[in-house]
Design a protein around this motif. Structure first.
Motif, PDB file in Angstrom:
ATOM      1  N   ILE A   1       1.170  -0.983   0.326  1.00  0.00           N
ATOM      2  CA  ILE A   1       0.045   0.163  -0.315  1.00  0.00           C
ATOM      3  C   ILE A   1       0.757   1.531   0.087  1.00  0.00           C
ATOM      4  CG2 ILE A   1      -1.680   1.765   1.534  1.00  0.00           C
ATOM      5  CD1 ILE A   1      -2.609  -0.976   2.451  1.00  0.00           C
ATOM      6  N   HIS A   2       1.760   1.222   1.289  1.00  0.00           N
ATOM      7  CA  HIS A   2       2.892   2.842   0.931  1.00  0.00           C
ATOM      8  C   HIS A   2       4.216   2.650   0.650  1.00  0.00           C
ATOM      9  CE1 HIS A   2      -0.794   4.451   3.147  1.00  0.00           C
ATOM     10  NE2 HIS A   2      -0.897   2.911   3.788  1.00  0.00           N
ATOM     11  N   SER A   3       4.493   1.657   0.425  1.00  0.00           N
ATOM     12  CA  SER A   3       5.959   1.074  -0.109  1.00  0.00           C
ATOM     13  C   SER A   3       7.228   1.120   1.033  1.00  0.00           C
ATOM     14  CB  SER A   3       6.036   2.155  -1.314  1.00  0.00           C
ATOM     15  OG  SER A   3       5.719   2.146  -2.320  1.00  0.00           O
ATOM     16  N   ILE A   4       6.363   0.724   1.905  1.00  0.00           N
ATOM     17  CA  ILE A   4       6.758   0.678   3.097  1.00  0.00           C
ATOM     18  C   ILE A   4       8.111  -0.608   3.334  1.00  0.00           C
ATOM     19  CG2 ILE A   4       6.627   1.266   6.131  1.00  0.00           C
ATOM     20  CD1 ILE A   4       4.585   3.071   4.942  1.00  0.00           C
ATOM     21  N   GLY A   5       9.348  -0.214   4.119  1.00  0.00           N
ATOM     22  CA  GLY A   5      10.491  -1.824   4.137  1.00  0.00           C
ATOM     23  C   GLY A   5       9.959  -2.161   4.982  1.00  0.00           C
ATOM     24  N   LYS A   6      10.507  -3.375   5.683  1.00  0.00           N
ATOM     25  CA  LYS A   6      10.735  -4.366   7.074  1.00  0.00           C
ATOM     26  C   LYS A   6      10.545  -3.233   7.846  1.00  0.00           C
ATOM     27  CE  LYS A   6      11.794  -8.331   8.558  1.00  0.00           C
ATOM     28  NZ  LYS A   6      12.984  -9.767   8.366  1.00  0.00           N
ATOM     29  N   SER A   7      11.683  -2.542   8.023  1.00  0.00           N
ATOM     30  CA  SER A   7      12.234  -1.901   9.254  1.00  0.00           C
ATOM     31  C   SER A   7      11.181  -1.145   9.775  1.00  0.00           C
ATOM     32  CB  SER A   7      13.981  -0.784   9.326  1.00  0.00           C
ATOM     33  OG  SER A   7      14.084   0.023   8.028  1.00  0.00           O
ATOM     34  N   ARG A   8      10.340  -0.474   8.320  1.00  0.00           N
ATOM     35  CA  ARG A   8      10.047   1.076   8.823  1.00  0.00           C
ATOM     36  C   ARG A   8       8.321  -0.037   8.986  1.00  0.00           C
ATOM     37  NH1 ARG A   8       9.159   6.085   9.862  1.00  0.00           N
ATOM     38  NH2 ARG A   8       8.369   7.097   7.983  1.00  0.00           N
ATOM     39  N   SER A   9       7.844  -0.931   8.799  1.00  0.00           N
ATOM     40  CA  SER A   9       6.991  -1.786   8.957  1.00  0.00           C
ATOM     41  C   SER A   9       6.674  -1.769  10.896  1.00  0.00           C
ATOM     42  CB  SER A   9       6.465  -2.516   8.473  1.00  0.00           C
ATOM     43  OG  SER A   9       6.511  -2.391   7.206  1.00  0.00           O
ATOM     44  N   TYR A  10       7.955  -2.006  11.358  1.00  0.00           N
ATOM     45  CA  TYR A  10       7.793  -1.897  12.366  1.00  0.00           C
ATOM     46  C   TYR A  10       7.830  -0.870  13.399  1.00  0.00           C
ATOM     47  CZ  TYR A  10       9.338  -7.319  12.140  1.00  0.00           C
ATOM     48  OH  TYR A  10       9.521  -9.032  11.673  1.00  0.00           O
ATOM     49  N   GLU A  11       8.609  -0.411  13.162  1.00  0.00           N
ATOM     50  CA  GLU A  11       8.025   0.874  13.424  1.00  0.00           C
ATOM     51  C   GLU A  11       6.841   1.810  13.519  1.00  0.00           C
ATOM     52  OE1 GLU A  11      10.669   4.390  11.358  1.00  0.00           O
ATOM     53  OE2 GLU A  11      12.537   3.402  11.409  1.00  0.00           O
ATOM     54  N   LEU A  12       6.042   1.165  12.585  1.00  0.00           N
ATOM     55  CA  LEU A  12       4.216   1.531  12.555  1.00  0.00           C
ATOM     56  C   LEU A  12       3.769   0.474  13.893  1.00  0.00           C
ATOM     57  CD1 LEU A  12       4.301   2.129   9.042  1.00  0.00           C
ATOM     58  CD2 LEU A  12       4.539   3.647  10.566  1.00  0.00           C
ATOM     59  N   LEU A  13       4.395  -0.164  13.728  1.00  0.00           N
ATOM     60  CA  LEU A  13       3.460  -1.546  14.399  1.00  0.00           C
ATOM     61  C   LEU A  13       3.847  -1.389  16.252  1.00  0.00           C
ATOM     62  CD1 LEU A  13       3.857  -4.978  13.219  1.00  0.00           C
ATOM     63  CD2 LEU A  13       1.968  -3.881  13.928  1.00  0.00           C
ATOM     64  N   SER A  14       4.838  -0.621  16.381  1.00  0.00           N
ATOM     65  CA  SER A  14       5.565   0.121  17.697  1.00  0.00           C
ATOM     66  C   SER A  14       4.645   0.866  18.111  1.00  0.00           C
ATOM     67  CB  SER A  14       6.980   0.630  17.455  1.00  0.00           C
ATOM     68  OG  SER A  14       7.196   1.262  17.116  1.00  0.00           O
ATOM     69  N   ILE A  15       3.830   2.009  17.731  1.00  0.00           N
ATOM     70  CA  ILE A  15       3.007   2.521  18.158  1.00  0.00           C
ATOM     71  C   ILE A  15       2.023   2.791  18.945  1.00  0.00           C
ATOM     72  CG2 ILE A  15       1.759   4.337  17.188  1.00  0.00           C
ATOM     73  CD1 ILE A  15       3.251   5.183  14.358  1.00  0.00           C
ATOM     74  N   GLY A  16       1.160   1.517  18.540  1.00  0.00           N
ATOM     75  CA  GLY A  16       1.094   0.900  19.336  1.00  0.00           C
ATOM     76  C   GLY A  16      -0.951   1.602  20.080  1.00  0.00           C
ATOM     77  N   LYS A  17      -0.968   2.498  19.739  1.00  0.00           N
ATOM     78  CA  LYS A  17      -2.309   3.132  19.754  1.00  0.00           C
ATOM     79  C   LYS A  17      -3.164   1.947  19.074  1.00  0.00           C
ATOM     80  CE  LYS A  17      -1.555   8.085  21.434  1.00  0.00           C
ATOM     81  NZ  LYS A  17      -1.133   8.595  21.232  1.00  0.00           N
ATOM     82  N   LEU A  18      -2.836   2.132  17.770  1.00  0.00           N
ATOM     83  CA  LEU A  18      -4.121   0.883  17.284  1.00  0.00           C
ATOM     84  C   LEU A  18      -3.765  -0.656  16.637  1.00  0.00           C
ATOM     85  CD1 LEU A  18      -4.121   3.055  13.669  1.00  0.00           C
ATOM     86  CD2 LEU A  18      -5.963   3.712  15.833  1.00  0.00           C
ATOM     87  N   THR A  19      -2.550  -1.340  16.992  1.00  0.00           N
ATOM     88  CA  THR A  19      -2.186  -2.289  17.275  1.00  0.00           C
ATOM     89  C   THR A  19      -2.322  -2.531  18.675  1.00  0.00           C
ATOM     90  OG1 THR A  19      -0.056  -1.899  16.874  1.00  0.00           O
ATOM     91  CG2 THR A  19      -1.653  -2.550  15.132  1.00  0.00           C
ATOM     92  N   GLN A  20      -1.990  -4.277  19.044  1.00  0.00           N
ATOM     93  CA  GLN A  20      -1.998  -4.150  20.712  1.00  0.00           C
ATOM     94  C   GLN A  20      -1.294  -6.192  20.259  1.00  0.00           C
ATOM     95  OE1 GLN A  20      -5.674  -5.812  22.733  1.00  0.00           O
ATOM     96  NE2 GLN A  20      -3.597  -6.462  24.585  1.00  0.00           N
ATOM     97  N   GLU A  21       0.212  -5.801  20.739  1.00  0.00           N
ATOM     98  CA  GLU A  21       1.236  -6.828  20.618  1.00  0.00           C
ATOM     99  C   GLU A  21       0.449  -7.568  21.601  1.00  0.00           C
ATOM    100  OE1 GLU A  21       5.977  -8.243  20.853  1.00  0.00           O
ATOM    101  OE2 GLU A  21       4.760  -6.231  21.179  1.00  0.00           O
ATOM    102  N   LEU A  22       0.257  -9.445  20.884  1.00  0.00           N
ATOM    103  CA  LEU A  22      -0.318 -10.783  21.380  1.00  0.00           C
ATOM    104  C   LEU A  22       0.755 -11.526  22.061  1.00  0.00           C
ATOM    105  CD1 LEU A  22      -3.516 -11.383  19.655  1.00  0.00           C
ATOM    106  CD2 LEU A  22      -3.515 -10.003  22.014  1.00  0.00           C
ATOM    107  N   GLY A  23       2.167 -11.340  20.946  1.00  0.00           N
ATOM    108  CA  GLY A  23       3.016 -11.855  21.545  1.00  0.00           C
ATOM    109  C   GLY A  23       3.960 -12.856  20.511  1.00  0.00           C
ATOM    110  N   LYS A  24       4.891 -13.181  19.855  1.00  0.00           N
ATOM    111  CA  LYS A  24       5.815 -13.829  18.924  1.00  0.00           C
ATOM    112  C   LYS A  24       5.261 -13.694  17.866  1.00  0.00           C
ATOM    113  CE  LYS A  24       6.018 -18.266  22.550  1.00  0.00           C
ATOM    114  NZ  LYS A  24       5.602 -19.409  21.794  1.00  0.00           N
ATOM    115  N   GLY A  25       5.270 -12.457  17.339  1.00  0.00           N
ATOM    116  CA  GLY A  25       4.416 -11.308  15.941  1.00  0.00           C
ATOM    117  C   GLY A  25       3.190 -11.934  16.033  1.00  0.00           C
ATOM    118  N   GLN A  26       2.292 -11.327  16.838  1.00  0.00           N
ATOM    119  CA  GLN A  26       1.080 -12.077  17.141  1.00  0.00           C
ATOM    120  C   GLN A  26       0.794 -10.601  16.894  1.00  0.00           C
ATOM    121  OE1 GLN A  26      -0.749 -14.049  14.874  1.00  0.00           O
ATOM    122  NE2 GLN A  26       1.210 -14.977  14.519  1.00  0.00           N
ATOM    123  N   TYR A  27      -0.779  -9.711  16.294  1.00  0.00           N
ATOM    124  CA  TYR A  27      -1.079  -8.471  16.858  1.00  0.00           C
ATOM    125  C   TYR A  27      -2.917  -8.996  16.899  1.00  0.00           C
ATOM    126  CZ  TYR A  27       3.897  -6.544  16.452  1.00  0.00           C
ATOM    127  OH  TYR A  27       5.198  -6.266  16.687  1.00  0.00           O
TER     128      TYR A  27
END
Length: 437
Positions: A404-430
């Motif tokens: 969708i946004h041509s975002i790379g892997k490291s950048r994707s992890y940054e977005l996941l780390s924001i946390g307000k729209l996602t909740q980490e469940l553990g072992k790469g699951q959200y």
């Protein structure tokens, strides 16, 4: 037809009415206001950038020669950490070059003096090796910064070409971070470096200014990785009302106006550098009362919002720094002795505090809209809606982010780390907080 002339008061009033800038230009000396207005009119400079850069140049010139003392437990130096925020190509660098011209000219002079001293230096004669005098640096390591500061107790300004590069550079090759060390520098606390691979350096009164530029979407990315250590709350963000390029003016710049600015700033810098000892000044009773009233007005909003609390706690300290810079500046350019902080300087400092507080809130808003907002414009929101289910893996997120946004892997992890729209469940699951919206 001749161009209509306005007084500085009238010109600044028009600026506010036309919503060109909210920077309180009127707090600065007249010759600086004249240069700012001239560069805005005829060099297509953004008014906020040239104003913020001029304020930074004043702080850099004063350096460690004046501190302000609130009471026996609290004193501040005049250092400012100013960051110009704007879109790519919005010309954030040129205003800094003009504002700092007197300082860069002086640095060139000091460089020539050092080269001449080194050419005549003979270690066999037992003479001390010449010290390299520095007023600023672009990309110093922390150890080299302390060494420069030790040799130049007046203070050092860091002028990175890109503020993001500076922040990224705070993390060394071994993964260790210098952020906490820079927090100590901002506080003005004594600091030392005793690494085996670097020359030992101890600074009793550190005074480090920072001025640089960054793109609006990049600052949002940096803040998303904030470790909540107060690093970004120490930044003074200069954010224009209009983030856009300006048309080139057909009228040439009045070189005399800019020459007057550079000349007066040169005289100011020379005077500060010529002072052998630093002075600590207090607040007048009127200024102290006004300062306390303003701090008390921060209590209620701080208690309601932790983000606001972090911002205002640093701006409480910056108010003293602003007042110090404005008082010393006013006294010098009006040939008055520096005695204490006047009520007028504190009033002007509060105006600056209000400007930077509003901009700090804007930066938080930029981050929300760019990455976290539950709207179609939010990048994380769009990715999560494209995944289309409540639980997902980091791999699925990375694939959709690239698609969708041509975002790379490291950048994707940054977005996941924001946390307000996602909740980490553990072992790469959200878990997605927007599924089904």
């Amino acid at each position: 037809m001749e161009k209509e002339m306005f007084s500085l008061r009238e010109a600044n009033s028009q600026i506010k009415r036309k919503l060109i800038s909210k920077f309180p230009v009127e707090i600065l000396p007249d010759f600086i206001q004249e240069a700012i207005l001239e560069l805005y009119e005829n060099s297509s400079f953004n008014m906020d950038y040239i104003s913020g850069a001029a304020l930074s140049a004043l702080a850099s010139s004063i350096g460690n020669k004046f501190h302000v003392r609130k009471d026996i437990t609290w004193s501040e130096n005049p250092s400012l950490w100013i960051v110009m925020v704007g879109r790519n190509g919005q010309n954030k660098s040129a205003p800094q070059k003009v504002a700092y011209k007197a300082i860069t000219n002086k640095q060139s002079e000091l460089n020539r003096e050092y080269e001449e001293a080194m050419n005549s230096y003979d270690p066999g004669l037992g003479d001390p090796k010449p010290l390299k005098k520095k007023l600023y640096s672009t990309e110093p390591t922390f150890e080299s910064l302390l060494k420069m500061h030790k040799d130049n107790p007046h203070g050092i300004t860091i002028k990175p070409d890109e503020f993001k590069t500076f922040v990224d550079g705070l993390v060394g090759y071994n993964g260790s971070s210098r952020r906490s060390s820079y927090l100590s520098l901002w506080d003005g606390a004594p600091i030392s470096s005793d690494r085996k691979d670097a020359e030992s350096a101890s600074i009793d009164k550190p005074c480090i200014n920072i001025v640089g530029g960054i793109q609006d979407d990049v600052i949002a990315s940096l803040k998303s990785k904030d470790t909540k250590d107060g690093f970004f709350e120490r930044m003074l963000f200069v954010v224009p009302l209009k983030m856009e390029k300006r048309f080139v003016s057909e009228t040439p710049v009045n070189e005399h106006t800019i020459s007057v600015y550079i000349s007066k700033m040169h005289d100011f810098l020379e005077n500060m550098l010529g002072r052998h000892n630093y002075e600590e000044i207090g607040l007048s009773p009127e200024a102290s009362r006004l300062f306390d009233q303003e701090r008390n007005s921060h209590v209620e909003p701080s208690n309601k919002d932790s983000n606001v609390s972090g911002i205002l706690s640093k701006l409480d300290r910056y108010m003293l720094r602003f007042a110090l810079i404005l008082e010393v500046t006013h006294c010098f350019f009006n040939s008055k002795p520096v005695k204490d902080i006047s009520e007028d300087s504190m009033k002007r400092a509060i105006m600056l505090k209000n400007y930077f507080f509003e901009n700090a809130l804007k930066i938080n808003d930029i981050m929300e809209k760019s990455y976290e907002s539950n709207t179609p414009n939010g990048k994380v929101y769009a990715i999560l809606k494209a995944i289309g289910k409540e639980t997902f893996s980091s791999r699925e997120f990375i694939e959709k982010a690239k698609q969708i946004h041509s975002i790379g892997k490291s950048r994707s992890y940054e977005l996941l780390s924001i946390g307000k729209l996602t909740q980490e469940l553990g072992k790469g699951q959200y878990r997605s907080k927007v599924y089904g919206d």
